[in-house]
Design a protein around this motif. Sequence first.
Motif, short mmCIF file in Angstrom:
data_model
loop_
_atom_site.label_atom_id
_atom_site.label_comp_id
_atom_site.label_asym_id
_atom_site.label_seq_id
_atom_site.Cartn_x
_atom_site.Cartn_y
_atom_site.Cartn_z
N TYR A 29 0.83 -1.21 0.00
CA TYR A 29 0.00 0.00 0.00
C TYR A 29 0.86 1.26 0.00
CZ TYR A 29 -3.07 3.66 1.81
OH TYR A 29 -3.75 4.84 2.00
N GLU A 30 1.82 1.33 0.89
CA GLU A 30 2.58 2.56 1.06
C GLU A 30 3.52 2.83 -0.11
OE1 GLU A 30 4.31 2.72 4.92
OE2 GLU A 30 2.37 2.84 5.93
N ARG A 31 3.90 1.79 -0.84
CA ARG A 31 4.80 1.98 -1.98
C ARG A 31 4.04 2.32 -3.28
NH1 ARG A 31 7.46 -2.32 0.59
NH2 ARG A 31 6.44 -3.86 -0.74
N THR A 32 2.74 2.31 -3.22
CA THR A 32 1.93 2.61 -4.40
C THR A 32 1.48 4.07 -4.35
OG1 THR A 32 1.12 0.34 -4.48
CG2 THR A 32 -0.16 2.00 -5.66
N GLU A 56 -6.31 6.10 0.09
CA GLU A 56 -6.96 5.40 1.20
C GLU A 56 -8.42 5.08 0.87
OE1 GLU A 56 -8.70 7.20 5.20
OE2 GLU A 56 -6.50 7.17 5.22
N GLU A 57 -9.11 6.04 0.26
CA GLU A 57 -10.50 5.81 -0.11
C GLU A 57 -10.62 4.70 -1.15
OE1 GLU A 57 -12.81 9.13 -1.29
OE2 GLU A 57 -12.77 10.08 0.68
N ALA A 58 -9.68 4.64 -2.07
CA ALA A 58 -9.69 3.57 -3.06
C ALA A 58 -9.45 2.22 -2.40
CB ALA A 58 -8.64 3.83 -4.14
N ALA A 59 -8.57 2.20 -1.40
CA ALA A 59 -8.27 0.94 -0.71
C ALA A 59 -9.48 0.40 0.04
CB ALA A 59 -7.11 1.16 0.26
N PHE A 60 -10.31 1.30 0.57
CA PHE A 60 -11.44 0.87 1.39
C PHE A 60 -12.77 0.91 0.65
CE2 PHE A 60 -8.40 1.78 4.78
CZ PHE A 60 -8.68 0.76 5.68
N ALA A 61 -12.75 1.19 -0.64
CA ALA A 61 -14.01 1.37 -1.37
C ALA A 61 -14.93 0.15 -1.27
CB ALA A 61 -13.72 1.69 -2.83
N TRP A 115 -8.32 -7.43 1.52
CA TRP A 115 -8.81 -7.45 2.90
C TRP A 115 -7.71 -7.94 3.84
CZ3 TRP A 115 -13.50 -10.93 4.69
CH2 TRP A 115 -13.85 -10.57 5.99
N GLN A 116 -7.00 -8.97 3.40
CA GLN A 116 -5.88 -9.48 4.19
C GLN A 116 -4.82 -8.39 4.36
OE1 GLN A 116 -3.45 -12.66 2.46
NE2 GLN A 116 -3.65 -13.80 4.37
N LEU A 117 -4.56 -7.63 3.30
CA LEU A 117 -3.57 -6.55 3.37
C LEU A 117 -4.01 -5.48 4.36
CD1 LEU A 117 -0.92 -5.45 2.01
CD2 LEU A 117 -2.42 -4.13 0.51
N ALA A 123 -0.72 1.14 8.71
CA ALA A 123 -1.40 2.38 8.32
C ALA A 123 -2.88 2.13 8.01
CB ALA A 123 -0.71 2.99 7.11
N LEU A 124 -3.18 1.00 7.41
CA LEU A 124 -4.56 0.68 7.07
C LEU A 124 -5.32 0.18 8.29
CD1 LEU A 124 -4.05 -1.03 3.59
CD2 LEU A 124 -4.79 1.31 4.08
N VAL A 125 -4.66 -0.54 9.18
CA VAL A 125 -5.31 -0.99 10.41
C VAL A 125 -5.78 0.22 11.22
CG1 VAL A 125 -4.94 -2.09 12.65
CG2 VAL A 125 -4.11 -3.19 10.57
#
Length: 215
Positions: A29-32, A56-61, A115-117, A123-125
Amino acid sequence: MTGLRERKKRRTRDALIRTAHELFVAQGYERTTVDEIADAVEVSQRTFFRYFANKEEAAFALQRMVEERFFAAVGERPLHETPIQVLGNALGNAWYGIREAIQEVVPIELYMRMWQLIETTPALVAVHLRHSAEQGDRLAAELARRAGVDPEDDPRPHVLVAAFAGVMQLAGRRWAAGDDVTVDGARRLFQGYLSMLGPALAEGWGPAPGAPPPP
């Protein structure tokens, strides 16, 4: 009927979500970057920000979509059910149809890896926990409304939701650390853990059947 313009916008948004998930899972996530996501979809950075405030919004969409399905399932439960029955039955019903809704945007395997990521990226947790607290207040308010109690004066809705959220977080961590990264595997684990909530609160504890005696 959805117009051509709306369908095109939906396709662009879905492509951004799918590509973001692919890059997050492949390289972290952080390298993208937002630029990498936009370039891969062949749109401008400006177009990306029309759909999402940040990566972040794209990750949790898709997580947000699943949450809304759960809340819809809570609202559909019969009024004679107890609050804990509402949560358990709504969770069970929300699983049905989730696979199809997700697969309209990304392959189900990619969703599960994302989801596993989320469950294993600090940062996502942190974002996930903050959002879960906000959603907990929303859920407690809905349970209180259904029961005809005031959540400001009656703490039971918040207590139950806090216990429910804790079980979901524990199940999420256990699932993310395991090998069965499937919808059915997640459903079994989450529902299994939730089924222990009532007994854990109401019954005396003893060794599980077949467990060795304590040292």
